[in-house]
Write a protein that holds these residues in place. Structure first.
Motif, PDB file in Angstrom:
ATOM      1  N   UNK A  53      18.113  49.917  22.148  1.00 21.32           N
ATOM      2  CA  UNK A  53      19.469  49.361  22.266  1.00 21.32           C
ATOM      3  C   UNK A  53      19.536  48.317  23.367  1.00 21.32           C
ATOM      4  N   UNK A  54      19.097  47.090  23.066  1.00 19.90           N
ATOM      5  CA  UNK A  54      19.063  46.052  24.100  1.00 19.90           C
ATOM      6  C   UNK A  54      20.432  45.721  24.687  1.00 19.90           C
ATOM      7  N   UNK A  55      21.455  45.501  23.863  1.00 11.77           N
ATOM      8  CA  UNK A  55      22.805  45.235  24.361  1.00 11.77           C
ATOM      9  C   UNK A  55      22.879  44.087  25.345  1.00 11.77           C
ATOM     10  N   UNK A  56      22.371  42.920  24.956  1.00  9.99           N
ATOM     11  CA  UNK A  56      22.331  41.781  25.875  1.00  9.99           C
ATOM     12  C   UNK A  56      23.721  41.317  26.281  1.00  9.99           C
ATOM     13  N   UNK A  57      24.668  41.374  25.349  1.00  7.88           N
ATOM     14  CA  UNK A  57      26.027  40.959  25.683  1.00  7.88           C
ATOM     15  C   UNK A  57      26.653  41.864  26.720  1.00  7.88           C
TER      16      UNK A  57
ATOM     17  N   UNK B 206      22.582  52.935  41.748  1.00  8.51           N
ATOM     18  CA  UNK B 206      23.879  52.980  41.056  1.00  8.51           C
ATOM     19  C   UNK B 206      23.722  52.937  39.541  1.00  8.51           C
ATOM     20  N   UNK B 207      22.831  52.089  39.054  1.00  6.73           N
ATOM     21  CA  UNK B 207      22.643  51.987  37.602  1.00  6.73           C
ATOM     22  C   UNK B 207      22.078  53.283  37.039  1.00  6.73           C
ATOM     23  N   UNK B 208      21.043  53.833  37.686  1.00  3.55           N
ATOM     24  CA  UNK B 208      20.414  55.038  37.158  1.00  3.55           C
ATOM     25  C   UNK B 208      21.322  56.251  37.272  1.00  3.55           C
ATOM     26  N   UNK B 209      22.255  56.232  38.228  1.00  2.00           N
ATOM     27  CA  UNK B 209      23.226  57.322  38.321  1.00  2.00           C
ATOM     28  C   UNK B 209      24.221  57.278  37.156  1.00  2.00           C
ATOM     29  N   UNK B 210      24.347  56.114  36.514  1.00  2.00           N
ATOM     30  CA  UNK B 210      25.262  55.956  35.371  1.00  2.00           C
ATOM     31  C   UNK B 210      24.495  55.489  34.139  1.00  2.00           C
ATOM     32  N   UNK B 211      23.297  56.031  33.944  1.00  2.00           N
ATOM     33  CA  UNK B 211      22.425  55.564  32.864  1.00  2.00           C
ATOM     34  C   UNK B 211      23.044  55.788  31.482  1.00  2.00           C
ATOM     35  N   UNK B 212      23.930  56.794  31.351  1.00  2.00           N
ATOM     36  CA  UNK B 212      24.516  57.056  30.033  1.00  2.00           C
ATOM     37  C   UNK B 212      25.332  55.881  29.527  1.00  2.00           C
ATOM     38  N   UNK B 213      25.942  55.133  30.462  1.00  2.00           N
ATOM     39  CA  UNK B 213      26.820  54.030  30.074  1.00  2.00           C
ATOM     40  C   UNK B 213      26.133  52.670  30.120  1.00  2.00           C
ATOM     41  N   UNK B 214      24.849  52.647  30.516  1.00  2.00           N
ATOM     42  CA  UNK B 214      24.139  51.373  30.660  1.00  2.00           C
ATOM     43  C   UNK B 214      23.413  51.016  29.367  1.00  2.00           C
ATOM     44  N   UNK B 215      23.335  49.718  29.095  1.00  2.00           N
ATOM     45  CA  UNK B 215      22.605  49.258  27.915  1.00  2.00           C
ATOM     46  C   UNK B 215      21.103  49.299  28.186  1.00  2.00           C
ATOM     47  N   UNK B 216      20.315  49.201  27.109  1.00  2.00           N
ATOM     48  CA  UNK B 216      18.866  49.214  27.257  1.00  2.00           C
ATOM     49  C   UNK B 216      18.355  48.047  28.078  1.00  2.00           C
ATOM     50  N   UNK B 217      18.960  46.874  27.889  1.00  2.00           N
ATOM     51  CA  UNK B 217      18.511  45.696  28.636  1.00  2.00           C
ATOM     52  C   UNK B 217      18.813  45.841  30.126  1.00  2.00           C
ATOM     53  N   UNK B 218      19.970  46.416  30.463  1.00  2.00           N
ATOM     54  CA  UNK B 218      20.300  46.639  31.867  1.00  2.00           C
ATOM     55  C   UNK B 218      19.341  47.654  32.488  1.00  2.00           C
TER      56      UNK B 218
END
Length: 524
Positions: free
Chosen positions: A438-442, A233-245
């Protein structure tokens, strides 16, 4: 009928009961019948191809063995040196001709299954703007039994042992059902020879087998199948995921891949131990490796050993490579000549390894990455001690050991697997860039539970992962866990067994959408 289905449990139980009822001399026949039934259940259309491979390699090996035997008789009765040399030349020429024909025929269909669809699709798309409906039968476990049978023919050619005379016993080696799905890649002198022995019921061995199989089911159902949908699911939506995710996701994919593959192999080894047949170990705590070459001595051990023995070594001693190496030695020195031999062989090995896993550019890049790092480490080997001295690193310190483990995990478990798991190479580039910039921890804290796994699911998955980590540490330190448990008192021992059993039953990933057939490495 896969290893973790209810029908397979019934099948295995029935086979085990019949196996120990019939006379010991006939027990290999029970395993052969069970293997053919298991394989036919996967698809009757697969059976002729597997049987054809077995027949071709059996006949070829018998012919090669016959050439060796006739040459040995001729040499025994000949005293003249020139005649003996002529006999050896004729033997080598005849045996080599048969060997190459057999290997080419067997390998041709494997290559065909991997490339036919793609090549035909590209050709027709270029010619007519569309892709054809091409039907290619890809038999179950073709990569595994093809490599096993080629290794058998080469071993007979190299006179490591004579060819098996009983076709049906050899057929059992080819299609033995515990290892046909995902390996390990068997050697005839380690697996096939066991079918000649008499195997009797042994309570301790059967218990060990059941325990190992249950441990494999635990890895598959509690860990791999829990994290799998989240990764997808995450890799199918990689454009919207942060680097940390994305980094967290690739970590979970490394865990998923290992527990899926290792779990299947442990199930296979466990059920085989019930019959008294030992299958080779295929994993040895690979995520504790301290270098890339160390990783590949621990991960898919039988595949690495196969490429070492049947590709790396023959290429290293081939006439062309020797000639090239001598030229490099004269021009650049002894070290360059030695490295030339190693590099040439490694290039071919990693091209072949990439193609074994898949035919896309992503797999080629995966192979180039793994092989490139190993080749670079060979070339830079003399520089390492000087580099450590300049940087004031103690190579024997625990901190440096942990650093090497983490570095190897990143180089083998994260980066190259992004190439093959991402939707495309372009997506892989984006994912790697995001992980670095782009870690994007928050954002990670707010979105991690929106991809199909809730807090409880993560808690169960990481509890299973922690248990796996503890057992891996113990095995890395030399503990024989099953033997250790067998020596403990009855109450403690059965408490452990029941805990693991109910943990699998209660926490295994079942339910809607669950597909028990989806072992990852069944696709290779």
């Amino acid at each position: 009928m896969t290893f973790i289905s209810f029908y397979f449990l019934v099948f295995l139980t029935a086979v085990a009961v019949v196996y120990f009822i019939v006379p010991a001399k006939a027990r290999w026949v029970v395993l052969l019948a069970a293997s053919l039934i298991f394989y036919a259940k996967a698809g009757l259309s697969y059976l002729p191809f597997m049987m054809g491979t077995a027949a071709i390699t059996y006949v070829g090996a018998r012919m090669i063995s016959g050439i060796h035997e006739r040459a040995a008789l001729a040499l025994a009765s000949e005293e003249r040196k020139d005649e003996k040399k002529a006999i050896r030349r004729k033997e080598k020429r005849s045996a080599r001709k048969v060997m190459w024909i057999v290997v080419a025929v067997v390998l041709a269909y494997l290559i065909y299954t991997k490339f036919a669809r793609k090549v035909a699709a590209l050709f027709f798309a270029a010619a007519s703007g569309g892709s054809p409906a091409l039907t290619v039968i890809i038999p179950l476990g073709i990569s595994y039994y093809t490599f096993s049978t080629i290794g058998y023919v080469l071993d007979v050619y190299w006179k490591r042992y004579p060819a098996e005379k009983n076709f049906f016993r050899y057929l059992l080696y080819v299609c033995y059902f515990p290892h046909i799905l995902q390996g390990p890649i068997a050697r005839y002198d380690r697996l096939g020879f066991q079918f000649r022995e008499l195997h009797y019921f042994d309570y301790r061995r059967v218990c060990f087998g059941v325990q190992l199989a249950l441990w494999g089911v635990f890895q598959k159902l509690v860990i791999a199948d829990r994290f799998g949908p989240f990764v997808t699911n995450v890799l199918a939506n990689y454009q919207n995921a942060s680097g940390s995710l994305l980094l967290f996701t690739m970590f979970l994919y490394a865990v998923q891949l290992y527990t899926d593959f290792s779990g299947c192999v442990d199930i296979a080894r466990g059920m085989s131990q019930i019959f008294g047949i030992e299958i080779e170990q295929n994993f040895r705590q690979p995520y504790f490796a301290t270098s890339v070459d160390d990783f590949w001595r621990r991960w898919h051990i039988t595949l690495g050993a196969w490429f070492r023995d049947y590709l790396y070594m023959p290429v290293s001693i081939s006439g062309f490579v020797k000639k090239f190496s001598r030229a490099m030695r004269k021009k650049f020195g002894a070290v360059a000549g030695q490295n030339t031999t190693t590099v040439c062989a490694l290039i071919l090995v990693w091209i072949a390894t990439g193609l074994w896993h898949g035919t896309g550019w992503n797999y080629m890049l995966w192979g180039a990455w793994q092989g490139g790092i190993i080749i670079l480490s060979v070339i830079l080997k003399p520089v390492y001690p000087k580099m450590l001295k300049v940087l004031h690193f103690d190579p024997d310190s625990p901190e440096f050991h942990v650093f090497r483990i983490l570095r190897t995990f990143l180089l083998c478990g994260i980066i190259p697997r992004t190439f093959v798991k991402a939707p495309s190479l372009g997506a892989a580039a984006v994912i790697l860039k995001k992980m670095l910039t782009s870690p994007g921890l928050g954002v990670f804290r707010h979105t991690v539970f929106t991809y199909g796994l809730g807090k409880m699911e993560f808690l169960i998955g990481f509890a299973g992962l922690f248990l796996l980590f503890l057992t891996s540490v113990m095995k890395e330190r030399g503990w024989q866990i099953r033997a250790h448990l067998a020596g403990r008192n009855l109450v403690f021992r059965w408490s452990i067994y029941l805990f693991l059993f109910f943990f699998v039953i209660l926490c295994g990933k079942y339910g809607p959408g669950y597909n028990a057939a989806s072992f990852i490495y069944m696709g290779f």
